[in-house]
Enzyme design. Structure first.
Site, mmCIF file in Angstrom:
data_model
loop_
_atom_site.group_PDB
_atom_site.id
_atom_site.type_symbol
_atom_site.label_atom_id
_atom_site.label_comp_id
_atom_site.label_asym_id
_atom_site.label_seq_id
_atom_site.Cartn_x
_atom_site.Cartn_y
_atom_site.Cartn_z
ATOM 1 N N ASP A 26 53.300 -53.883 -117.798
ATOM 2 C CA ASP A 26 52.189 -53.414 -118.637
ATOM 3 C C ASP A 26 52.713 -53.041 -120.036
ATOM 4 O OD1 ASP A 26 51.870 -49.894 -117.555
ATOM 5 O OD2 ASP A 26 53.638 -51.213 -117.624
ATOM 6 N N HIS A 49 62.790 -45.644 -118.319
ATOM 7 C CA HIS A 49 62.190 -45.894 -117.009
ATOM 8 C C HIS A 49 62.339 -47.368 -116.588
ATOM 9 C CE1 HIS A 49 60.251 -41.959 -116.891
ATOM 10 N NE2 HIS A 49 59.642 -42.193 -118.034
HETATM 11 O O1 RIB Z 1 56.169 -43.453 -115.422
HETATM 12 C C1 RIB Z 1 56.791 -44.412 -116.241
HETATM 13 C C2 RIB Z 1 56.166 -45.764 -116.048
HETATM 14 O O2 RIB Z 1 54.810 -45.744 -116.470
HETATM 15 C C3 RIB Z 1 56.832 -46.853 -116.898
HETATM 16 O O3 RIB Z 1 56.720 -48.090 -116.245
HETATM 17 C C4 RIB Z 1 56.006 -46.875 -118.149
HETATM 18 O O4 RIB Z 1 56.050 -48.149 -118.816
HETATM 19 C C5 RIB Z 1 54.638 -46.637 -117.576
HETATM 20 O O5 RIB Z 1 54.146 -47.900 -117.130
HETATM 21 CA CA CA Z 2 55.756 -50.042 -117.468
#
Ligand code: RIB
Ligand code: CA
Length: 321
Positions: free
Chosen positions: A11, A241
């Site tokens: 995303d 992340h």
């Molecule tokens: O909590 C972090 C996640 O949520 C990551 O994938 C960030 O891109 C959002 O999608």
């Molecule tokens: Ca993400």
């Protein structure tokens, strides 16, 4: 050396973009395709951004558009406050030349994983809706996918959207419970480890200084993301992340794991919580509970500085990745 084939379900999204450019630069990876999902932005923006990243890196691949809303619950608002109105911080909407694949994300995953049975790992770094739909359409998919490395969840630490839920799971808990309930190897790269891996403005400046336009793009989009995290950690930084999920596929030994089945809370105040539950009659998930922060960060920075050189090499070799 045989490359690892992966499909990234994404995303994009700032840390998604950081992860995708890192994967493009890793000589051990072949990114077969990007499948897009709502989450940080809406799925139209996610698809446009995925096409842009592929063209920006001169990395031709399939981009298949996915679900626009969760399986069951009412959609949450996109996290524009974290990733920007168009998903790349302050940057305006990009206009890629390419168009999405004829298949939707779930059918693309099914068709591609069956065509390369046992060879492709799925790396979802957004809500798990596309993966769940693929399992609903083709339960035998579990026998054609090599492994699944998810950025999502929080096994033994609090969430980042509520005290219980991490954003990707919170955005579609029903889909996540289907994915964790399927009989396949799922590696959960959640907040237990990702919140330990931080990059700072000087790190992104070094990427810009040592790379070219892709490095400058990564540095540019990091500013908006770091401002958000300054409001969370009272320090200007970026949490890596999504890059962590890619690195868990290529360098699994940089993480420490606990093997335990996982279920997802799908209602009430704890909705979106990923609950490790040894009593569950489910296949163990491999939950990352420890990480070699310095090595993961060094790996991320080293590959992120190679983006433009890889771009130039690909341009020189034509479409070869
Ligand atoms: O909590 C972090 C996640 O949520 C990551 O994938 C960030 O891109 C959002 O999608
Ligand atoms: Ca993400």
């Amino acid at each position: 050396m045989k490359k690892q084939k992966i499909i990234i379900d994404t995303d994009p999204g700032i840390d998604d973009a950081m992860a995708i450019h890192m994967a493009f630069a890793d000589p051990r990876i072949e990114v077969v395709g990007l499948t897009t999902i709502f989450g940080n932005v809406n799925v139209e923006q996610a698809t446009r951004n995925a096409l842009f990243l592929s063209e920006q890196a001169a990395y031709p691949l399939d981009v298949a558009k996915g679900a626009s809303k969760p399986l069951v619950q009412t959609p949450n608002e996109p996290s524009y406050y974290v990733h920007g109105d168009e998903g790349f911080g302050d940057l305006p909407a990009q206009n890629p030349k390419g168009t999405a694949h004829a298949l939707d994300a779930a059918d693309y995953i099914i068709e591609t994983c069956r065509a390369h049975s046992g060879e492709i790992s799925l790396c979802p770094v957004g809500p798990l809706t596309n993966i769940a739909i693929a399992l609903q359409r083709d339960p035998d998919l579990v026998n054609h996918v090599k492994s699944v490395a998810i950025m999502g969840g929080a096994g033994f630490v609090p969430g980042n959207v509520t005290d219980y839920a991490e954003a990707n799971i919170w955005n579609d808990p029903h889909a996540a419970d289907i994915v964790f309930g399927a009989p396949w190897e799922v590696v959960m790269i959640g907040l237990d480890v990702t919140t330990q891996v931080m990059c700072y403005p000087q790190d992104y400046q070094s990427i810009a200084d040592e790379s070219g336009s892709i490095g400058s793009f990564i540095n540019d989009i990091s500013q908006f993301y770091a401002r958000f995290y300054a409001s969370v950690y009272e320090e200007v930084l970026c949490v890596l992340h999504d890059p962590c999920a890619i690195i868990a596929l290529t360098d699994p030994d940089l993480f420490e794991y606990r093997y335990v089945p996982v279920r997802v809370i799908c209602e009430g105040p704890a909705i979106g919580q990923t609950v490790p539950d040894a009593q569950l009659a489910r296949t163990n998930a491999k939950i990352a509970i420890g990480v070699d922060v310095e090595k993961v960060k060094a790996h991320y920075l080293s590959l992120s500085k190679m983006g433009d050189a890889c771009h130039a090499k690909r341009q020189g070799q034509g479409a070869d990745k």
